[in-house]
Each structure stands twice: as structure tokens, then as C-alpha cells.
Design a protein around this motif. Structure first.
Motif, PDB file in Angstrom:
ATOM      1  N   ARG A   1       0.734  -1.347   0.084  1.00 20.03           N
ATOM      2  CA  ARG A   1       0.003  -0.020   0.029  1.00 20.03           C
ATOM      3  C   ARG A   1       0.822   1.252  -0.003  1.00 20.03           C
ATOM      4  NH1 ARG A   1      -5.210  -0.615   0.656  1.00 20.03           N
ATOM      5  NH2 ARG A   1      -5.643   1.302   1.836  1.00 20.03           N
ATOM      6  N   LEU A   2       1.982   1.291   0.804  1.00 19.91           N
ATOM      7  CA  LEU A   2       2.941   2.436   0.503  1.00 19.91           C
ATOM      8  C   LEU A   2       3.600   2.775  -0.727  1.00 19.91           C
ATOM      9  CD1 LEU A   2       4.107   4.574   2.540  1.00 19.91           C
ATOM     10  CD2 LEU A   2       6.199   2.732   2.662  1.00 19.91           C
ATOM     11  N   VAL A   3       3.924   1.637  -1.267  1.00 18.41           N
ATOM     12  CA  VAL A   3       4.631   1.723  -2.603  1.00 18.41           C
ATOM     13  C   VAL A   3       3.641   2.173  -3.552  1.00 18.41           C
ATOM     14  CG1 VAL A   3       5.585   0.516  -4.688  1.00 18.41           C
ATOM     15  CG2 VAL A   3       6.223   0.054  -2.027  1.00 18.41           C
ATOM     16  N   TYR A   4       2.320   1.808  -3.615  1.00 16.57           N
ATOM     17  CA  TYR A   4       1.339   2.281  -4.520  1.00 16.57           C
ATOM     18  C   TYR A   4       0.845   3.592  -4.092  1.00 16.57           C
ATOM     19  CZ  TYR A   4       0.610  -2.093  -7.371  1.00 16.57           C
ATOM     20  OH  TYR A   4       0.926  -3.059  -8.172  1.00 16.57           O
ATOM     21  N   ALA A   5       0.818   4.114  -3.029  1.00 15.84           N
ATOM     22  CA  ALA A   5       0.678   5.508  -2.466  1.00 15.84           C
ATOM     23  C   ALA A   5       1.491   6.455  -2.989  1.00 15.84           C
ATOM     24  CB  ALA A   5       0.297   5.352  -1.050  1.00 15.84           C
ATOM     25  N   THR A   6       2.815   6.103  -3.258  1.00 23.25           N
ATOM     26  CA  THR A   6       3.904   6.841  -3.783  1.00 23.25           C
ATOM     27  C   THR A   6       3.662   7.328  -5.208  1.00 23.25           C
ATOM     28  OG1 THR A   6       5.588   5.499  -2.439  1.00 23.25           O
ATOM     29  CG2 THR A   6       6.526   7.012  -4.272  1.00 23.25           C
ATOM     30  N   ARG A   7       3.022   6.434  -6.093  1.00 23.30           N
ATOM     31  CA  ARG A   7       2.677   6.776  -7.230  1.00 23.30           C
ATOM     32  C   ARG A   7       1.398   7.997  -7.032  1.00 23.30           C
ATOM     33  NH1 ARG A   7       1.121   1.620 -11.057  1.00 23.30           N
ATOM     34  NH2 ARG A   7       2.191   2.861 -12.534  1.00 23.30           N
ATOM     35  N   ASN A   8       0.550   8.029  -6.247  1.00 25.69           N
ATOM     36  CA  ASN A   8      -0.425   8.986  -6.024  1.00 25.69           C
ATOM     37  C   ASN A   8       0.074  10.284  -5.948  1.00 25.69           C
ATOM     38  OD1 ASN A   8      -2.452   7.331  -6.894  1.00 25.69           O
ATOM     39  ND2 ASN A   8      -2.935   6.727  -4.632  1.00 25.69           N
ATOM     40  N   SER A   9       1.061  10.109  -4.824  1.00 25.88           N
ATOM     41  CA  SER A   9       1.722  11.522  -4.430  1.00 25.88           C
ATOM     42  C   SER A   9       2.481  12.189  -5.443  1.00 25.88           C
ATOM     43  CB  SER A   9       2.620  11.027  -3.222  1.00 25.88           C
ATOM     44  OG  SER A   9       1.813  10.748  -2.088  1.00 25.88           O
ATOM     45  N   ILE A  10       3.320  11.187  -6.174  1.00 24.17           N
ATOM     46  CA  ILE A  10       4.093  11.733  -7.440  1.00 24.17           C
ATOM     47  C   ILE A  10       3.318  12.537  -8.527  1.00 24.17           C
ATOM     48  CG2 ILE A  10       5.553  11.145  -9.153  1.00 24.17           C
ATOM     49  CD1 ILE A  10       7.188  10.886  -6.557  1.00 24.17           C
ATOM     50  N   LEU A  11       1.922  11.893  -8.783  1.00 23.84           N
ATOM     51  CA  LEU A  11       1.405  12.518  -9.593  1.00 23.84           C
ATOM     52  C   LEU A  11       0.486  13.763  -9.091  1.00 23.84           C
ATOM     53  CD1 LEU A  11      -0.293   9.416 -11.105  1.00 23.84           C
ATOM     54  CD2 LEU A  11       1.376  10.811 -12.298  1.00 23.84           C
ATOM     55  N   LEU A  12       0.056  13.693  -7.819  1.00 15.72           N
ATOM     56  CA  LEU A  12      -0.875  14.780  -7.275  1.00 15.72           C
ATOM     57  C   LEU A  12       0.183  16.192  -6.846  1.00 15.72           C
ATOM     58  CD1 LEU A  12      -3.366  12.864  -5.045  1.00 15.72           C
ATOM     59  CD2 LEU A  12      -3.649  14.175  -7.209  1.00 15.72           C
TER      60      LEU A  12
END
Length: 81
Positions: free
Chosen positions: A50-61
Motif C-alpha cells: 500500500r505504501l509503494v502504490y501510494a507513492t504513485r499517487n503522491s508523485i502525480l498529485l
């Protein structure tokens, strides 16, 4: 550091051992170690995935938020002139 975070975000499907939403109902709140690197949450979801996938959202947002703030600042400065 930002490059490393960006690479982790891009490689999330490869790095994460499980799907971010997959539940392991037989191991809720499991401790770190063994099968689950950072343990599981109350619903049995792998915290590391979940942490690794949340990184994707942060990088995009983050760039989107910066862009919106620039547009708002430009609009306010045009009104103030």
C-alpha cells in the motif's frame, strides 16, 4: 532522493509483493517480518504494498497541486492590478 522515490513509483507493480487492495483475512494486524515486510493493517492488507502504490499517487498529485496554485496566484495577481 526524489529520483529514487520516482523510480519506486514507476516500478510499483514490480516492487510490491501483493496488490494494494488484496486482503489476507486470516492475518489481520500481522507484525512486520516474514511474508509481510511491514506487516498488515486491520483488514489484512499488506502495508508495504500500500505504501509503494501510494507513492504513485503522491508523485502525480504534487505537480498538479503546484500547477493549480500557480493558476490561482496568476488569477489573483491579475485582479489586483
Amino acid at each position: 532522493m526524489l529520483i529514487a522515490i520516482g523510480l519506486v513509483a514507476l516500478a510499483a507493480p514490480v516492487i510490491a509483493p501483493f496488490d494494494y487492495a488484496r486482503q489476507f483475512r486470516d492475518t489481520p494486524s500481522a507484525p512486520a517480518g516474514g511474508t509481510f515486510l511491514m506487516g498488515t493493517d486491520e483488514l489484512g492488507r499488506d502495508r508495504f504494498s500500500r505504501l509503494v502504490y501510494a507513492t504513485r499517487n503522491s508523485i502525480l498529485l504534487a505537480p498538479a497541486a503546484a500547477g493549480v496554485s500557480v493558476l490561482i496566484a496568476m488569477a489573483v495577481s491579475m485582479v489586483m492590478l
